[in-house]
Write a protein that holds these residues in place. Sequence first.
Motif, mmCIF file in Angstrom:
data_model
loop_
_atom_site.group_PDB
_atom_site.id
_atom_site.type_symbol
_atom_site.label_atom_id
_atom_site.label_comp_id
_atom_site.label_asym_id
_atom_site.label_seq_id
_atom_site.Cartn_x
_atom_site.Cartn_y
_atom_site.Cartn_z
ATOM 1 N N TYR A 84 -6.325 8.801 9.661
ATOM 2 C CA TYR A 84 -5.313 9.593 8.977
ATOM 3 C C TYR A 84 -5.367 9.299 7.477
ATOM 4 O O TYR A 84 -5.850 8.232 7.051
ATOM 5 N N GLU A 85 -4.867 10.233 6.687
ATOM 6 C CA GLU A 85 -4.782 10.041 5.238
ATOM 7 C C GLU A 85 -3.451 9.367 4.939
ATOM 8 O O GLU A 85 -2.383 9.968 5.097
ATOM 9 N N VAL A 86 -3.480 8.122 4.517
ATOM 10 C CA VAL A 86 -2.272 7.312 4.411
ATOM 11 C C VAL A 86 -1.783 7.243 2.970
ATOM 12 O O VAL A 86 -2.552 6.912 2.051
ATOM 13 N N HIS A 87 -0.494 7.530 2.787
ATOM 14 C CA HIS A 87 0.167 7.376 1.499
ATOM 15 C C HIS A 87 1.250 6.311 1.674
ATOM 16 O O HIS A 87 2.098 6.433 2.579
ATOM 17 N N ALA A 88 1.232 5.278 0.873
ATOM 18 C CA ALA A 88 2.099 4.113 1.055
ATOM 19 C C ALA A 88 3.156 4.044 -0.045
ATOM 20 O O ALA A 88 2.850 4.248 -1.224
ATOM 21 N N VAL A 89 4.389 3.744 0.343
ATOM 22 C CA VAL A 89 5.498 3.598 -0.594
ATOM 23 C C VAL A 89 5.876 2.128 -0.674
ATOM 24 O O VAL A 89 6.079 1.472 0.352
ATOM 25 N N THR A 90 6.002 1.613 -1.898
ATOM 26 C CA THR A 90 6.355 0.207 -2.068
ATOM 27 C C THR A 90 7.110 -0.010 -3.369
ATOM 28 O O THR A 90 6.952 0.748 -4.328
ATOM 29 N N GLY A 91 7.911 -1.054 -3.385
ATOM 30 C CA GLY A 91 8.555 -1.489 -4.621
ATOM 31 C C GLY A 91 7.842 -2.663 -5.244
ATOM 32 O O GLY A 91 8.361 -3.298 -6.163
ATOM 33 N N LYS A 92 6.628 -2.954 -4.770
ATOM 34 C CA LYS A 92 5.842 -4.086 -5.261
ATOM 35 C C LYS A 92 4.523 -3.564 -5.821
ATOM 36 O O LYS A 92 3.488 -3.600 -5.147
ATOM 37 N N PRO A 93 4.543 -3.058 -7.051
ATOM 38 C CA PRO A 93 3.321 -2.478 -7.617
ATOM 39 C C PRO A 93 2.171 -3.474 -7.717
ATOM 40 O O PRO A 93 1.004 -3.076 -7.723
ATOM 41 N N GLU A 94 2.488 -4.765 -7.729
ATOM 42 C CA GLU A 94 1.430 -5.784 -7.814
ATOM 43 C C GLU A 94 0.607 -5.843 -6.525
ATOM 44 O O GLU A 94 -0.465 -6.457 -6.506
ATOM 45 N N GLN A 95 1.103 -5.215 -5.455
ATOM 46 C CA GLN A 95 0.382 -5.206 -4.182
ATOM 47 C C GLN A 95 -0.419 -3.924 -3.966
ATOM 48 O O GLN A 95 -0.896 -3.672 -2.858
ATOM 49 N N ARG A 96 -0.593 -3.129 -5.014
ATOM 50 C CA ARG A 96 -1.326 -1.866 -4.881
ATOM 51 C C ARG A 96 -2.735 -2.081 -4.327
ATOM 52 O O ARG A 96 -3.162 -1.396 -3.389
ATOM 53 N N GLU A 97 -3.464 -3.015 -4.907
ATOM 54 C CA GLU A 97 -4.850 -3.229 -4.472
ATOM 55 C C GLU A 97 -4.903 -3.677 -3.015
ATOM 56 O O GLU A 97 -5.807 -3.273 -2.268
ATOM 57 N N TRP A 98 -3.952 -4.509 -2.621
ATOM 58 C CA TRP A 98 -3.936 -4.950 -1.226
ATOM 59 C C TRP A 98 -3.671 -3.778 -0.291
ATOM 60 O O TRP A 98 -4.359 -3.623 0.727
ATOM 61 N N LEU A 99 -2.709 -2.925 -0.634
ATOM 62 C CA LEU A 99 -2.427 -1.755 0.197
ATOM 63 C C LEU A 99 -3.635 -0.823 0.265
ATOM 64 O O LEU A 99 -3.938 -0.262 1.324
ATOM 65 N N GLU A 100 -4.325 -0.687 -0.835
ATOM 66 C CA GLU A 100 -5.534 0.139 -0.826
ATOM 67 C C GLU A 100 -6.607 -0.482 0.061
ATOM 68 O O GLU A 100 -7.357 0.230 0.742
ATOM 69 N N SER A 101 -6.667 -1.815 0.086
ATOM 70 C CA SER A 101 -7.648 -2.474 0.956
ATOM 71 C C SER A 101 -7.312 -2.272 2.431
ATOM 72 O O SER A 101 -8.194 -2.295 3.290
ATOM 73 N N LEU A 102 -6.006 -2.056 2.727
ATOM 74 C CA LEU A 102 -5.599 -1.777 4.101
ATOM 75 C C LEU A 102 -5.910 -0.336 4.499
ATOM 76 O O LEU A 102 -5.916 -0.015 5.688
ATOM 77 N N GLY A 103 -6.111 0.519 3.500
ATOM 78 C CA GLY A 103 -6.447 1.905 3.808
ATOM 79 C C GLY A 103 -5.590 2.952 3.153
ATOM 80 O O GLY A 103 -5.749 4.147 3.429
ATOM 81 N N ALA A 104 -4.654 2.554 2.284
ATOM 82 C CA ALA A 104 -3.809 3.542 1.613
ATOM 83 C C ALA A 104 -4.632 4.325 0.588
ATOM 84 O O ALA A 104 -5.237 3.735 -0.296
ATOM 85 N N ARG A 105 -4.628 5.648 0.718
ATOM 86 C CA ARG A 105 -5.333 6.488 -0.263
ATOM 87 C C ARG A 105 -4.515 6.615 -1.537
ATOM 88 O O ARG A 105 -5.065 6.719 -2.630
ATOM 89 N N GLU A 106 -3.197 6.634 -1.399
ATOM 90 C CA GLU A 106 -2.309 6.748 -2.553
ATOM 91 C C GLU A 106 -1.154 5.784 -2.369
ATOM 92 O O GLU A 106 -0.644 5.605 -1.252
ATOM 93 N N VAL A 107 -0.730 5.137 -3.466
ATOM 94 C CA VAL A 107 0.399 4.214 -3.435
ATOM 95 C C VAL A 107 1.488 4.766 -4.344
ATOM 96 O O VAL A 107 1.250 5.009 -5.537
ATOM 97 N N LEU A 108 2.672 4.978 -3.799
ATOM 98 C CA LEU A 108 3.789 5.573 -4.520
ATOM 99 C C LEU A 108 4.879 4.535 -4.753
ATOM 100 O O LEU A 108 5.095 3.641 -3.926
ATOM 101 N N ASP A 109 5.579 4.671 -5.881
ATOM 102 C CA ASP A 109 6.669 3.749 -6.187
ATOM 103 C C ASP A 109 7.913 4.148 -5.411
ATOM 104 O O ASP A 109 8.264 5.328 -5.330
ATOM 105 N N ARG A 110 8.597 3.170 -4.853
ATOM 106 C CA ARG A 110 9.749 3.478 -4.011
ATOM 107 C C ARG A 110 10.887 4.146 -4.796
ATOM 108 O O ARG A 110 11.744 4.796 -4.192
ATOM 109 N N SER A 111 10.904 3.991 -6.135
ATOM 110 C CA SER A 111 11.954 4.620 -6.936
ATOM 111 C C SER A 111 11.950 6.137 -6.778
ATOM 112 O O SER A 111 12.988 6.792 -6.957
ATOM 113 N N GLU A 112 10.787 6.708 -6.413
ATOM 114 C CA GLU A 112 10.696 8.140 -6.197
ATOM 115 C C GLU A 112 11.503 8.592 -4.981
ATOM 116 O O GLU A 112 11.773 9.793 -4.820
#
Length: 324
Positions: free
Chosen positions: A170-198
């Motif tokens: 699946y094409e995974v888009h991840a929401v987080t309030g921890k922008p410092e973990q972007r690379e880790w989420l991408e390593s898990l398979g997230a194609r896009e990382v969104l800020d939870r403030s949105e």
Amino acid sequence: MPRVLMLHDESPRCRVVDLPLADLPHRAISVDIDYSDLNYKDALAVTGKGKIVRDYPFVPGIDFVGTVRESHHEQYASGDRVILTGWGVGERYWGGYAEAMNVDPEWLVPCPSPLNSRKAMLLGTAGLTAMLCMMRLEEAGLPPGAAVLVTGATGGVGSWAVSILHHLDYEVHAVTGKPEQREWLESLGAREVLDRSEFEGEPLPLEKGRWVGAIDTVGGRTLANVLARMTYHGRVAAVGLAGGTDLPTTVMPFILRGVSLLGTDSVMIPFERRRAAWQRLSALPNGLFERMAVDEIGLEQIEQRAEDMLAGKVHGRVLINPKK
């Protein structure tokens, strides 16, 4: 005598003590525990910041994996490897923050091969819940390769949801309030990382539809905003309430777009469905476990890590080795 983390309704709240086997609850199955883990509900119980534990003294821990030492029930025998999650254990019944515990057979599921004890608790309730959400989405007709949103993506359920969805193409888009973990989420398979403030603003009844599926671990305004942004016949598996129990939405996503809100329980699910989910989890490739962020601690460190979790300072999984 097994060591246990005992909670008291007085200071100090958390104490690691040696407890005679005779003082454990009188239940049919005795299990020597290899690992437990730390979930959000555990953190609330350990710190006393949530109304999880009501009777004291009490041994918390909603999950564990181990080996049957003694059985007085035909379903299990000495030497069987078993997993326990849910059923009110760690809330109403003594749980897994111990070297040994006595439990009811109905609370257990066999630990499927090829999972070892460590992998089983790297999953725990978090991995089980993520897989149950995946099953709910599949049963609701989620099409292959669809764009799926995951909120609370750095938490236990969220990070396993990202990994499992990516593994299933699946094409995974991840929401987080921890922008410092972007690379880790991408390593898990997230194609896009969104800020939870949105997703934290005042929800509109409907917005531009973007996602075909979603796994929400947050609730509250976040879930309302997710619902407003689902495509026609979108599907949302809801499993969390860290963002609140209110749902400030309208009927618009449901009656104008046919959006489905799929409640997902991991506590009281029947044995056969629980076992089916664990069988699917046991087939996950080793790479998913290797990429999961893990902090392994002993009983003495649980209280501090529980505080850290509630303060948003934890990502991935916290594994508890009671003999460490």
